[in-house]
Enzyme design. Structure first.
Site, PDB file in Angstrom:
ATOM      1  N   HIS A  87      39.140   9.261  -2.242  1.00 49.74           N
ATOM      2  CA  HIS A  87      37.829   9.913  -2.339  1.00 49.74           C
ATOM      3  C   HIS A  87      36.757   8.911  -1.910  1.00 49.74           C
ATOM      4  O   HIS A  87      36.201   8.180  -2.726  1.00 49.74           O
ATOM      5  CB  HIS A  87      37.599  10.394  -3.777  1.00 49.74           C
ATOM      6  CG  HIS A  87      36.365  11.228  -3.958  1.00 49.74           C
ATOM      7  ND1 HIS A  87      36.352  12.396  -4.691  1.00 49.74           N
ATOM      8  CD2 HIS A  87      35.091  11.080  -3.507  1.00 49.74           C
ATOM      9  CE1 HIS A  87      35.142  12.914  -4.689  1.00 49.74           C
ATOM     10  NE2 HIS A  87      34.346  12.124  -3.978  1.00 49.74           N
ATOM     11  N   HIS A 104      33.394   8.882   0.729  1.00 51.03           N
ATOM     12  CA  HIS A 104      32.491   9.500   1.715  1.00 51.03           C
ATOM     13  C   HIS A 104      32.067   8.404   2.700  1.00 51.03           C
ATOM     14  O   HIS A 104      31.579   7.352   2.273  1.00 51.03           O
ATOM     15  CB  HIS A 104      31.242  10.054   1.030  1.00 51.03           C
ATOM     16  CG  HIS A 104      31.536  11.098  -0.011  1.00 51.03           C
ATOM     17  ND1 HIS A 104      31.549  12.447   0.279  1.00 51.03           N
ATOM     18  CD2 HIS A 104      31.831  10.984  -1.323  1.00 51.03           C
ATOM     19  CE1 HIS A 104      31.832  13.128  -0.830  1.00 51.03           C
ATOM     20  NE2 HIS A 104      32.012  12.265  -1.816  1.00 51.03           N
ATOM     21  N   ASN A 154      29.533   7.943   4.783  1.00 45.95           N
ATOM     22  CA  ASN A 154      28.159   7.420   4.752  1.00 45.95           C
ATOM     23  C   ASN A 154      27.731   6.905   3.380  1.00 45.95           C
ATOM     24  O   ASN A 154      26.662   6.298   3.257  1.00 45.95           O
ATOM     25  CB  ASN A 154      27.177   8.473   5.284  1.00 45.95           C
ATOM     26  CG  ASN A 154      27.283   8.566   6.796  1.00 45.95           C
ATOM     27  OD1 ASN A 154      27.145   7.573   7.500  1.00 45.95           O
ATOM     28  ND2 ASN A 154      27.587   9.757   7.300  1.00 45.95           N
ATOM     29  N   HIS A 160      21.303   8.938   6.058  1.00 48.95           N
ATOM     30  CA  HIS A 160      21.556   9.820   7.213  1.00 48.95           C
ATOM     31  C   HIS A 160      20.554   9.583   8.342  1.00 48.95           C
ATOM     32  O   HIS A 160      20.860   9.844   9.507  1.00 48.95           O
ATOM     33  CB  HIS A 160      21.543  11.287   6.765  1.00 48.95           C
ATOM     34  CG  HIS A 160      22.838  11.696   6.121  1.00 48.95           C
ATOM     35  ND1 HIS A 160      22.939  12.736   5.236  1.00 48.95           N
ATOM     36  CD2 HIS A 160      24.101  11.199   6.226  1.00 48.95           C
ATOM     37  CE1 HIS A 160      24.189  12.863   4.833  1.00 48.95           C
ATOM     38  NE2 HIS A 160      24.912  11.934   5.416  1.00 48.95           N
ATOM     39  N   SER A 184      33.848  13.143   5.497  1.00 46.93           N
ATOM     40  CA  SER A 184      32.468  13.096   5.990  1.00 46.93           C
ATOM     41  C   SER A 184      32.024  14.467   6.484  1.00 46.93           C
ATOM     42  O   SER A 184      32.832  15.280   6.915  1.00 46.93           O
ATOM     43  CB  SER A 184      32.350  12.077   7.131  1.00 46.93           C
ATOM     44  OG  SER A 184      30.995  11.737   7.329  1.00 46.93           O
ATOM     45  N   ASP A 213      29.151  20.712   3.128  1.00 48.64           N
ATOM     46  CA  ASP A 213      28.036  20.440   2.210  1.00 48.64           C
ATOM     47  C   ASP A 213      27.560  21.780   1.650  1.00 48.64           C
ATOM     48  O   ASP A 213      27.149  22.656   2.422  1.00 48.64           O
ATOM     49  CB  ASP A 213      26.917  19.734   2.985  1.00 48.64           C
ATOM     50  CG  ASP A 213      25.782  19.296   2.076  1.00 48.64           C
ATOM     51  OD1 ASP A 213      25.509  19.978   1.070  1.00 48.64           O
ATOM     52  OD2 ASP A 213      25.150  18.269   2.376  1.00 48.64           O
ATOM     53  N   GLY A 230      28.216  17.695  -1.816  1.00 50.54           N
ATOM     54  CA  GLY A 230      26.777  17.949  -1.784  1.00 50.54           C
ATOM     55  C   GLY A 230      26.243  18.195  -3.186  1.00 50.54           C
ATOM     56  O   GLY A 230      27.010  18.243  -4.154  1.00 50.54           O
ATOM     57  N   GLU A 233      31.101  18.803 -11.447  1.00 51.20           N
ATOM     58  CA  GLU A 233      30.327  17.548 -11.547  1.00 51.20           C
ATOM     59  C   GLU A 233      29.235  17.722 -12.590  1.00 51.20           C
ATOM     60  O   GLU A 233      28.805  16.770 -13.230  1.00 51.20           O
ATOM     61  CB  GLU A 233      29.667  17.245 -10.198  1.00 51.20           C
ATOM     62  CG  GLU A 233      30.434  16.286  -9.336  1.00 51.20           C
ATOM     63  CD  GLU A 233      29.632  15.859  -8.130  1.00 51.20           C
ATOM     64  OE1 GLU A 233      29.455  16.684  -7.214  1.00 51.20           O
ATOM     65  OE2 GLU A 233      29.188  14.697  -8.098  1.00 51.20           O
ATOM     66  N   ASP A 235      34.345   6.834  -4.433  1.00 52.97           N
ATOM     67  CA  ASP A 235      33.309   7.812  -4.089  1.00 52.97           C
ATOM     68  C   ASP A 235      32.408   7.265  -2.981  1.00 52.97           C
ATOM     69  O   ASP A 235      32.522   7.685  -1.838  1.00 52.97           O
ATOM     70  CB  ASP A 235      32.477   8.205  -5.322  1.00 52.97           C
ATOM     71  CG  ASP A 235      31.873   9.592  -5.214  1.00 52.97           C
ATOM     72  OD1 ASP A 235      32.267  10.338  -4.300  1.00 52.97           O
ATOM     73  OD2 ASP A 235      31.030   9.950  -6.064  1.00 52.97           O
TER      74      ASP A 235
HETATM   75  P1  IMP Z   1      28.832  11.797   4.581  1.00 53.25           P
HETATM   76  O1  IMP Z   1      29.405  13.159   4.367  1.00 53.25           O
HETATM   77  O2  IMP Z   1      29.807  10.823   5.205  1.00 53.25           O
HETATM   78  O3  IMP Z   1      27.533  11.849   5.358  1.00 53.25           O
HETATM   79  O4  IMP Z   1      28.534  11.157   3.145  1.00 53.25           O
HETATM   80  C1  IMP Z   1      27.399  11.448   2.384  1.00 53.25           C
HETATM   81  C2  IMP Z   1      27.488  12.844   1.789  1.00 53.25           C
HETATM   82  O5  IMP Z   1      28.599  12.921   0.889  1.00 53.25           O
HETATM   83  C3  IMP Z   1      26.294  13.247   0.932  1.00 53.25           C
HETATM   84  O6  IMP Z   1      25.251  13.763   1.712  1.00 53.25           O
HETATM   85  C4  IMP Z   1      26.892  14.312   0.006  1.00 53.25           C
HETATM   86  O7  IMP Z   1      26.953  15.563   0.647  1.00 53.25           O
HETATM   87  C5  IMP Z   1      28.314  13.817  -0.175  1.00 53.25           C
HETATM   88  N1  IMP Z   1      28.474  13.083  -1.453  1.00 53.25           N
HETATM   89  C6  IMP Z   1      28.604  11.761  -1.649  1.00 53.25           C
HETATM   90  N2  IMP Z   1      28.744  11.485  -2.960  1.00 53.25           N
HETATM   91  C7  IMP Z   1      28.727  12.670  -3.604  1.00 53.25           C
HETATM   92  C8  IMP Z   1      28.850  13.041  -4.972  1.00 53.25           C
HETATM   93  O8  IMP Z   1      29.012  12.225  -5.902  1.00 53.25           O
HETATM   94  N3  IMP Z   1      28.754  14.374  -5.246  1.00 53.25           N
HETATM   95  C9  IMP Z   1      28.592  15.319  -4.278  1.00 53.25           C
HETATM   96  N4  IMP Z   1      28.485  14.998  -2.996  1.00 53.25           N
HETATM   97  C10 IMP Z   1      28.548  13.683  -2.652  1.00 53.25           C
HETATM   98 ZN    ZN Z   2      32.312  12.458  -3.899  1.00 51.17          ZN
END
Ligand code: IMP
Ligand code: ZN
Length: 352
Positions: free
Chosen positions: A20, A22, A24, A70, A102, A144, A177, A207, A288
């Site tokens: 898990h 992400h 970004n 972003h 992502s 998202d 999201g 969550e 995370d």
């Molecule tokens: P990306 O999808 O690689 O751009 O990573 C950032 C995105 O991951 C954020 O804009 C959220 O949509 C999602 N994200 C990251 N951490 C969390 C979380 O703890 N809960 C829900 N969404 C998360």
């Molecule tokens: Zn997450």
């Protein structure tokens, strides 16, 4: 060497599985500096992109940070750099198998499209194979929940297309999201369709308290649950939710620092890890957003062990058991099992 230093080395030395992360949210300070240096106008230099060591915020603060990140991660070049660096950093932390996730984005001003974003991530994963990194990397496309069902359907089509092109590097879909945004039940037909097309599902669930939404999504039988913070009654969930997850043995991706810094859990002692671990339920320790929350997978293992009094054997078992829940083929699982077992013997011998 002081005992605490030996322990830090121990958690680092454990071969680990990260399921898990992400992309970004995983940007290190070194990579962030590199990206900011490339920006013509350094207007974002003083914007916050991470929580410091002991700092805490709210979920809302986390999502404000993502909107700043972003703006920095707005091109295919940035996506390639970020993914390459994130993979190298996880490999340096002794992560042997990594699933990155992502959200594909279109950015008109840099010409980045959802497709070119996915291709940049896949190229970074492919190029890392030719470097001397002992890590296997897979990719999950994120939906998202702020973006609506039409975008989700498009993401599903992209996941299927790139799963086929990438020979199974793309393995499934995530739902993430702001958990207060929209109603995740709207996405259920998309998730059912994804399962029919052979894609795996890793969904952020509960969550924040929301019993009805959570139960409806659980009935889709996701392959893994992200967080599951509010499944149990004391956190606004219910016995029914806990029993459903336990009965179907749906693995939980648990991210201790993320939940405490994002204040969905009051402190480590009260993290839902204990409840599920004591039930003998599949628990996978994850980061995370290692960049946003200033952590590493070794650190998360160390926090879990210290907070819940886990022995070295128990921690090694937890790392090894995570292999059963990866979105990959059986022969890769077997290879990982063999190599983790070998490492287990060596580590237990040296930590005696
Ligand atoms: P990306 O999808 O690689 O751009 O990573 C950032 C995105 O991951 C954020 O804009 C959220 O949509 C999602 N994200 C990251 N951490 C969390 C979380 O703890 N809960 C829900 N969404 C998360
Ligand atoms: Zn997450």
């Amino acid at each position: 060497m002081a005992e605490s230093e030996t322990m830090v080395d121990f958690f680092h030395a454990i071969p680990k599985i990260e399921l898990h992360a992400h992309i970004n949210g995983s940007i290190s300070t070194g990579t962030m500096k590199k990206l900011l240096d490339r920006k013509e106008k350094k207007i974002l230099e003083h914007c916050k992109t991470t929580f410091e060591e002991a700092e805490r915020g709210t979920l809302d603060d986390c999502f404000k940070i993502f909107s700043v990140i972003h703006q920095i991660s707005d091109s295919t070049e940035a996506a390639y750099t970020i993914t390459t660096d994130v993979i190298r950093e996880f490999a340096e932390d002794n992560v042997k198998y990594l699933e990155l996730r992502s959200t594909p984005r279109d950015i008109a001003k840099t010409g980045m499209t959802k497709q070119s974003y996915i291709e940049a991530v896949l190229k970074a994963i492919e190029d890392c194979k030719s470097q001397d990194l002992d890590i296997v990397v897979k990719f999950i496309l994120a939906i998202d929940r702020r973006n609506g069902v039409e975008v989700a359907k498009e993401t599903l089509d992209l996941a299927e297309k790139y799963r086929n092109i990438s020979s199974d590097t793309v393995v499934g879909l995530d739902l993430s999201g702001d958990p207060y945004a929209g109603d995740a039940r709207d996405y259920i037909p998309v998730f059912r369709d994804a399962k029919r097309r052979g894609l795996k599902l890793a969904l952020h669930l509960a969550e924040v308290p929301n019993k009805e939404e959570t139960m409806a999504l659980l009935k889709v039988l996701p392959d893994r649950i992200g967080h599951g913070t509010c499944l149990h009654q004391e956190a606004g969930g219910s016995l029914e939710l806990v029993e459903f997850v336990a009965k179907h043995r749906i693995p939980l991706e648990l991210c201790l620092t993320s939940n405490v810094k994002g204040r969905t859990v009051s402190d480590f002692d009260n993290h839902q890890f204990k409840l599920w671990y004591d039930l003998g339920h599949p628990c996978i320790i994850c980061t995370d957003d290692k960049g946003v929350f200033s952590t590493s997978l070794s650190q998360e293992y160390s926090i879990a062990a210290n907070t819940f009094g886990l022995s070295n054997e128990a921690v090694l078992d937890m790392a090894c058991n995570s292999i059963e829940h990866i979105f990959a083929e059986d022969n890769l699982k077997a290879t990982l099992r063999d190599s983790f077992q070998e490492q287990r013997h060596l580590l237990l011998k040296t930590s005696d």
